[in-house]
Motif scaffolding. Structure first.
Motif, PDB file in Angstrom:
ATOM      1  N   LYS A  49       0.832  -1.206   0.000  1.00  0.00           N
ATOM      2  CA  LYS A  49       0.000   0.000   0.000  1.00  0.00           C
ATOM      3  C   LYS A  49       0.864   1.252   0.000  1.00  0.00           C
ATOM      4  O   LYS A  49       0.637   2.186  -0.779  1.00  0.00           O
ATOM      5  N   ARG A  52       2.403   1.770  -3.394  1.00  0.00           N
ATOM      6  CA  ARG A  52       1.476   2.349  -4.385  1.00  0.00           C
ATOM      7  C   ARG A  52       1.296   3.848  -4.143  1.00  0.00           C
ATOM      8  O   ARG A  52       1.268   4.638  -5.080  1.00  0.00           O
ATOM      9  N   GLU A  53       1.141   4.209  -2.862  1.00  0.00           N
ATOM     10  CA  GLU A  53       0.953   5.626  -2.539  1.00  0.00           C
ATOM     11  C   GLU A  53       2.198   6.439  -2.902  1.00  0.00           C
ATOM     12  O   GLU A  53       2.099   7.537  -3.449  1.00  0.00           O
ATOM     13  N   GLY A  56       2.655   7.141  -6.447  1.00  0.00           N
ATOM     14  CA  GLY A  56       1.700   8.136  -6.940  1.00  0.00           C
ATOM     15  C   GLY A  56       2.104   9.577  -6.675  1.00  0.00           C
ATOM     16  O   GLY A  56       1.386  10.501  -7.067  1.00  0.00           O
ATOM     17  N   SER A 125      -0.978  10.783  -8.277  1.00  0.00           N
ATOM     18  CA  SER A 125      -2.002  11.397  -7.432  1.00  0.00           C
ATOM     19  C   SER A 125      -1.651  12.818  -7.012  1.00  0.00           C
ATOM     20  O   SER A 125      -2.525  13.666  -6.879  1.00  0.00           O
ATOM     21  N   LEU A 142       3.164  10.753   3.554  1.00  0.00           N
ATOM     22  CA  LEU A 142       2.115   9.862   3.050  1.00  0.00           C
ATOM     23  C   LEU A 142       0.899   9.889   3.972  1.00  0.00           C
ATOM     24  O   LEU A 142      -0.251   9.950   3.507  1.00  0.00           O
ATOM     25  N   ARG A 146      -2.832  11.330   2.857  1.00  0.00           N
ATOM     26  CA  ARG A 146      -3.920  10.350   2.903  1.00  0.00           C
ATOM     27  C   ARG A 146      -5.226  10.985   3.411  1.00  0.00           C
ATOM     28  O   ARG A 146      -6.315  10.488   3.135  1.00  0.00           O
ATOM     29  N   LYS A 150      -7.754  12.345  -3.112  1.00  0.00           N
ATOM     30  CA  LYS A 150      -6.903  12.647  -4.256  1.00  0.00           C
ATOM     31  C   LYS A 150      -7.693  12.822  -5.561  1.00  0.00           C
ATOM     32  O   LYS A 150      -7.133  13.259  -6.562  1.00  0.00           O
TER      33      LYS A 150
END
Length: 501
Positions: A49, A52-53, A56, A125, A142, A146, A150
């Motif tokens: 996770k 992926r963030e 982005g 993002s 991050l 969050r 986004k």
């Protein structure tokens, strides 16, 4: 190569990504076999996770091509990627502004929006911007991002505002300037991709106007806001400018690491030649201020006027005074520096007679620059950068030249188009034509302390201010600029207790 191609070039390639990942061992990797299966699975999901963030986010360092600044930006890039490797396999894209595009106006950000949109508009993002001395805790960044959806348009940053309307912002929001917030670049700032795409679309249909760039952070916020049609800046408390060692930074995703750069011993007093531009009508009021304040810090100083006054003394360069511009006088000063001072004096500083400057701090700052390079240093402005144009050092805050830069300039054919042309802008055009970059330092100021947000000045040890309007300039000097006043020797900020000026 196209702008888009250049945008892609600094990205992290797959082969390089693998070699980088191999060369840096992730934290806790040696204990992986000892973890129970469920814990391993959960850790794997978390890392996936985070990966992926992180992938982005496009990090954009607002870097400069001068060797001192480019090295600091490269160091920050390595730190971001090292943190990413420690978190898992996915590495974010980290771009350096000065490498992205040869376009003169790349530092003004907005001309790059269309390229950002084309290259990153589908698979990213956030675009996160920061300065070379911003320090980033990637995990906390991050966690902070969050909180924001986004898929919506977001403009995030540490909010600055004017307490009273100011000339550098064209007296915008004069009735209540505190209502308009703009980002402190030192803390980092972020645009969501939907907002980037919107800005790119607007810029395609309505190209940027060809006018002045004075305070970029305020002008970007104005452009995004679009008189209420776009988003305001959303203040983010985790974007900080406190020193990295401060007790206040536990909650911070970003901090700021440098208030006055120092790269060894300050340059010698005799290495800096100071040229003061004046004229007869100001001999009686402005020159005494210089003599009461910073003149004693300068070992080599001359006053250039339209009248030779032995009591100061001033030197008449044979250039008539002009009400504005002073290009003829400035080029005569450059010629005199090159031909009538010791070739062992590597630095020239040209100031106005109402410039307040700390030569003591400037000598510290110059320890970070190589005088064998063509250096042209001060507060950077821009003209016509949306359609080509050029950058320049605004004269009031002081213009610093390496002897090498003066030699290259005068060896060229570039000169004033009229005696009263704006000297700082002509110099910007000339250096741009020679391919010599303007080097920006936010420690030089074209205006008075009261013209800048307090929070902005709080993470600086300033080198200069300008103008005597409605202030006591002697008091301003001794409050803000006098040497050894509540400052440490390593460039770190300590508590200033200043009156409102």
């Amino acid at each position: 190569m196209s702008a888009v191609g250049l945008l892609q070039a600094p990205g992290v390639g797959s082969c390089w990504r693998e070699s980088f990942a191999v060369s840096v061992v992730s934290e806790g990797a040696e204990d992986e076999t000892e973890l129970p299966v469920l814990q391993k699975t959960e850790k794997s999901r978390t890392i996936s996770k985070i990966g992926r963030e992180l992938k982005g986010i496009v990090f954009v360092i607002q870097s400069q091509s001068n060797s001192f600044h480019s090295k600091r930006a490269e160091d920050l890039k390595r730190d971001i990627l090292k943190q990413a490797v420690d978190l898992g396999k996915e590495l974010p894209t980290v771009l350096l502004i000065h490498q992205i595009n040869r376009h003169e106006g790349a530092w003004t950000i907005l001309p790059l929006m269309r390229d950002f949109s084309v290259t990153y508009g589908r698979n990213s993002s956030w675009i996160f911007f920061c300065e070379e001395d911003t320090r980033i805790q990637v995990v906390k960044l991050l966690e902070t991002l969050r909180r924001f959806d986004k898929s919506k348009e977001w403009f995030l940053g540490k909010a600055l505002y004017d307490e009273e309307s100011t000339i550098i912002h064209h007296y915008a929001f004069a009735e209540n300037p505190t209502v308009f917030k703009f980002p402190d670049f030192a803390a980092g700032w972020a645009l969501s991709i939907p907002l980037v795409n919107k800005l790119a679309k607007k810029l395609k249909s309505e190209p940027l106007k060809s006018d002045f760039t004075i305070d970029l952070k305020h002008e970007i916020a104005l452009y995004i806001w679009q008189k209420g049609e776009g988003p305001h800046l959303t203040p983010v408390p985790e974007f900080c400018t406190d020193d990295v060692d401060s007790y206040k930074v536990d909650h911070c995703a970003t901090t700021f690491s440098n208030f006055l750069p120092l790269c060894g011993e300050p340059v010698n007093k005799e290495d800096v030649f100071v040229a003061v531009k004046t004229c007869r009508k100001f001999h009686g009021d402005r020159i005494p201020v210089v003599k009461q304040t910073w003149e004693r810090e300068a070992a080599l100083i001359e006053y250039y006027s339209d009248y030779a006054d032995i009591s100061i003394p001033t030197i008449d360069l044979g250039i008539p005074n002009t009400d504005r511009g002073h290009c003829g006088k400035t080029f005569a000063i450059l010629e005199r520096f090159l031909n009538h001072t010791s070739p062992r004096t590597p630095w020239l500083v040209v100031v106005d007679d109402d410039t307040l400057i700390s030569i003591f701090r400037l000598r510290k700052l110059l320890s970070c620059y190589d005088p064998n390079e063509p250096v042209f240093l001060g507060e950077r402005y821009g003209y016509g950068l949306g359609t080509g144009g050029y950058s320049y050092i605004t004269g009031g805050g002081g213009m610093v030249f390496s002897r090498t830069a003066v030699q290259k300039l005068l060896a060229s054919k570039c000169r004033c188009y009229s005696m009263d042309a704006p000297d700082d802008m002509v110099l910007g055009m000339c250096f741009s034509g020679l391919g010599i970059p303007i080097t920006h330092s936010p420690l030089f100021h074209q205006a008075r302390p009261m013209d800048y947000p307090k929070d902005y000045l709080s993470h600086q040890i300033p080198v200069s201010f300008h103008k005597h309007w409605n202030i006591d300039p002697v008091k301003v000097y001794f409050t803000w600029l006098a040497p050894n006043t509540e400052e440490s020797h390593n460039g770190k900020k300590v508590g200033y207790n200043r009156e409102d000026l």
